[in-house]
Design an enzyme around this catalytic site. Structure first.
Site, mmCIF file in Angstrom:
data_model
loop_
_atom_site.group_PDB
_atom_site.id
_atom_site.type_symbol
_atom_site.label_atom_id
_atom_site.label_comp_id
_atom_site.label_asym_id
_atom_site.label_seq_id
_atom_site.Cartn_x
_atom_site.Cartn_y
_atom_site.Cartn_z
ATOM 1 N N HIS A 179 0.885 -1.174 -0.120
ATOM 2 C CA HIS A 179 0.051 -0.183 -0.004
ATOM 3 C C HIS A 179 0.842 1.195 -0.123
ATOM 4 O O HIS A 179 1.689 1.498 1.102
ATOM 5 C CB HIS A 179 -0.932 -0.082 1.084
ATOM 6 C CG HIS A 179 -1.838 0.971 1.293
ATOM 7 N ND1 HIS A 179 -3.184 1.044 1.034
ATOM 8 C CD2 HIS A 179 -1.792 2.488 1.791
ATOM 9 C CE1 HIS A 179 -3.796 2.175 1.159
ATOM 10 N NE2 HIS A 179 -2.871 2.891 1.685
ATOM 11 N N HIS A 214 0.116 3.383 11.558
ATOM 12 C CA HIS A 214 1.122 4.241 11.536
ATOM 13 C C HIS A 214 0.963 5.241 12.490
ATOM 14 O O HIS A 214 0.186 5.592 13.018
ATOM 15 C CB HIS A 214 1.313 4.803 10.074
ATOM 16 C CG HIS A 214 0.091 5.539 9.700
ATOM 17 N ND1 HIS A 214 -1.022 4.800 9.364
ATOM 18 C CD2 HIS A 214 -0.137 6.857 9.132
ATOM 19 C CE1 HIS A 214 -2.020 5.764 8.972
ATOM 20 N NE2 HIS A 214 -1.532 6.886 9.001
ATOM 21 N N GLU A 255 -2.800 14.671 11.076
ATOM 22 C CA GLU A 255 -3.789 14.251 9.942
ATOM 23 C C GLU A 255 -5.263 14.738 10.598
ATOM 24 O O GLU A 255 -5.721 14.237 11.297
ATOM 25 C CB GLU A 255 -3.664 12.941 9.627
ATOM 26 C CG GLU A 255 -2.447 12.501 9.004
ATOM 27 C CD GLU A 255 -2.499 11.109 8.801
ATOM 28 O OE1 GLU A 255 -3.367 10.354 9.044
ATOM 29 O OE2 GLU A 255 -1.204 10.789 8.104
ATOM 30 N N HIS A 296 -5.700 12.967 14.043
ATOM 31 C CA HIS A 296 -4.605 12.129 14.524
ATOM 32 C C HIS A 296 -3.477 13.115 14.386
ATOM 33 O O HIS A 296 -2.740 13.364 13.545
ATOM 34 C CB HIS A 296 -4.404 10.866 13.555
ATOM 35 C CG HIS A 296 -5.664 9.890 13.764
ATOM 36 N ND1 HIS A 296 -6.084 9.459 12.477
ATOM 37 C CD2 HIS A 296 -6.449 9.752 14.561
ATOM 38 C CE1 HIS A 296 -7.288 8.852 12.727
ATOM 39 N NE2 HIS A 296 -7.506 8.739 14.009
ATOM 40 N N HIS A 306 -2.422 5.374 14.803
ATOM 41 C CA HIS A 306 -3.819 5.241 14.107
ATOM 42 C C HIS A 306 -3.695 4.332 13.043
ATOM 43 O O HIS A 306 -2.606 3.740 12.671
ATOM 44 C CB HIS A 306 -4.537 6.499 13.667
ATOM 45 C CG HIS A 306 -3.611 7.198 12.977
ATOM 46 N ND1 HIS A 306 -2.588 8.094 13.202
ATOM 47 C CD2 HIS A 306 -3.738 7.450 11.650
ATOM 48 C CE1 HIS A 306 -1.929 8.624 12.195
ATOM 49 N NE2 HIS A 306 -2.898 8.416 11.323
#
Length: 472
Positions: A308, A351, A357, A382, A388
């Site tokens: 990803h 991560h 974020e 976050h 998270h």
């Protein structure tokens, strides 16, 4: 489909091109030929320069527009602070000023959908949720929710001296009148960029509106991200940004029925009056202007082998800091797309980031949060180094899903405001709005199972905890 299937067609025409040098005139011959400020501009107009950067900014980043208008913007009464009663419970200022406090919180936060208030207009319906820095030093950021049910006053206009606004529409339709063009039509899944200082007015042709605003108080502006090895196309293509065409109002001055100009300056509101309309620009040329963009035109890039990729591949716009590759703000979206990666956990991995974020949801379900707590018109934050990732149910499902090609996000559009700043939360965002989900952390991650299965034998530390020992 490379565009959004809107229920309401856009009634207006536009110029096309991000950061292009445009020129437009509502009356043929209104633009001077081969000069900016002739002794007598055509048709008795006034020349007025609108600067988006310092005069001496490098040519590649210099932003300015020459306006040819009936009466200059300087012609107004002195600005005075608005009465506190105007702000009421709805307008909460920002980014931070010397008198404005943010709560700095390391916890993960998530908000239920913000309410629509039909008793206020767009400006009155702004709520500062979070932010950092400040406007006077041009080193700040603000994140707002807005909700409104009334048109702004027809004899009024608003401008923001603190920074540029990126407006994300979530619900309803906005008809935006600006100095540089009479109308820009904004629907859900479209964004509007309003540069610092541009005067505008918002009306609601189809009922109440709701959405999000990202404000950057910097010396720079929103830019398209560099593409690097991607090449010269994809992500947000410059030709898909739409710019208003010059139109104007030519009403005689009415001293007994003046227009009101409201200004946001260092987080406060100030008003002045003028007898003439602010929407009297007959022609203009330059590269500093409002523009809109349909998020459905974003050309998504993804992995076609394994793993990803970082979410930076979904960046629509960025606002650079002084550190290369590090943004004061990135605007990132997660549109419908195909996932085909092999032997890969396909949702975002767990991560902890050097960036903050803030996420919002325009429609549908976000593929990394399937428990139902992240809803359209809601949000999450976050902050820097807050761990998270997908909730427990999403992780379990994705860990056991057949790895065949799958379309994710059908009917969905999530977005992220990402910043290098440590983003604080306002009192309104933390308490007054009463939308914070107190059980967000537990609901999302307390159900993660221990799946650890070491090879045959007993693994662990010795009693001192100094070294790893293995017992067969």
């Amino acid at each position: 489909m490379p565009f959004t299937n809107f229920k309401t067609p856009d009634p207006y025409k536009y110029l096309n091109g991000f950061n292009s040098y445009h020129e437009t005139e509502a009356i043929p011959g209104a633009l001077p030929i081969a000069q900016n400020s002739p002794q007598k501009p055509p048709y008795g107009l006034y020349a007025e320069k609108l600067s988006g950067t310092a005069f001496t900014a490098p040519r590649a980043t210099n932003k300015q527009t020459w306006l040819y208008r009936i009466i200059p913007a300087a012609s107004h009464t002195p600005f005075t602070p608005v009465p506190p009663t105007y702000k009421g419970p709805t307008y909460k200022g920002g980014p931070a000023t010397s008198t404005y406090q943010f709560h700095q919180i390391p916890n993960q936060l998530r908000w239920d959908p913000f309410d629509i208030d039909e008793s206020v207009d767009f400006v009155q319906g702004l709520h500062l949720i979070a932010g950092a820095g400040n406007a006077p030093t041009r080193n700040g950021l603000g994140i707002y929710a807005f909700a409104a049910g009334k048109d702004m006053d027809r004899r009024g206009a608003f401008y923001n001296a603190d920074g540029d606004w990126l407006i994300v529409s979530q619900h309803g339709e906005m008809d935006v009148q600006t100095e540089l063009g009479r109308r820009i039509y904004i629907r859900p899944k479209e964004i509007l960029i309003l540069p610092r200082g541009v005067r505008f007015r918002v009306s609601l042709p189809a009922g109440p509106i709701r959405g999000y605003v990202l404000e950057i108080s910097t010396t720079g502006h929103f830019e398209l991200p560099e593409l690097g090895p991607i090449g010269s196309n994809c992500l947000a293509n410059p030709r898909d940004f739409q710019v208003p065409i010059a139109t104007f109002i030519s009403a005689p001055p009415e001293p007994q029925n003046p227009y009101t100009i409201t200004c946001k300056f260092d987080g406060g509101l100030f008003t002045a009056t003028q007898p003439h309309t602010p929407f009297d620009v007959v022609a203009w040329h330059g590269n500093y202007y409002p523009m809109k963009y349909d998020l459905g035109r974003f050309n998504t890039i993804g992995s076609i082998s394994y793993d990803h990729p970082d979410p930076s591949i979904f960046t629509v716009l960025t606002a650079h800091s002084s550190t290369p590759g590090t943004a004061i703000a990135d605007f990132v979206i997660f549109p419908p797309r195909w996932l085909v990666a092999e032997d890969t956990f396909r949702p975002p991995w767990f991560h902890r980031n050097n960036m903050s974020e803030f996420m919002g949801l325009i429609s549908g379900d976000y593929d990394a949060k399937t428990s139902g707590g992240f809803k359209p018109a809601g949000a999450s934050l976050h902050n820097i180094m807050a761990g998270h990732g997908p909730d427990a149910g999403t992780h379990e499902k994705a860990s056991n899903a057949p790895l065949k090609p799958a379309k994710v996000g059908e009917g969905s559009m999530a977005f992220m405001f990402e910043s290098c700043f440590m983003v604080g939360v306002t009192e309104w965002g933390l308490n007054t709005c009463r939308k914070v989900q107190e059980d967000y952390n537990a609901e999302s991650w307390s159900g993660l199972k221990r799946n650890f299965a070491p090879p045959q034998g007993k693994w662990g530390e010795d009693e001192s905890g100094d070294r790893l020992v293995v017992t067969a």
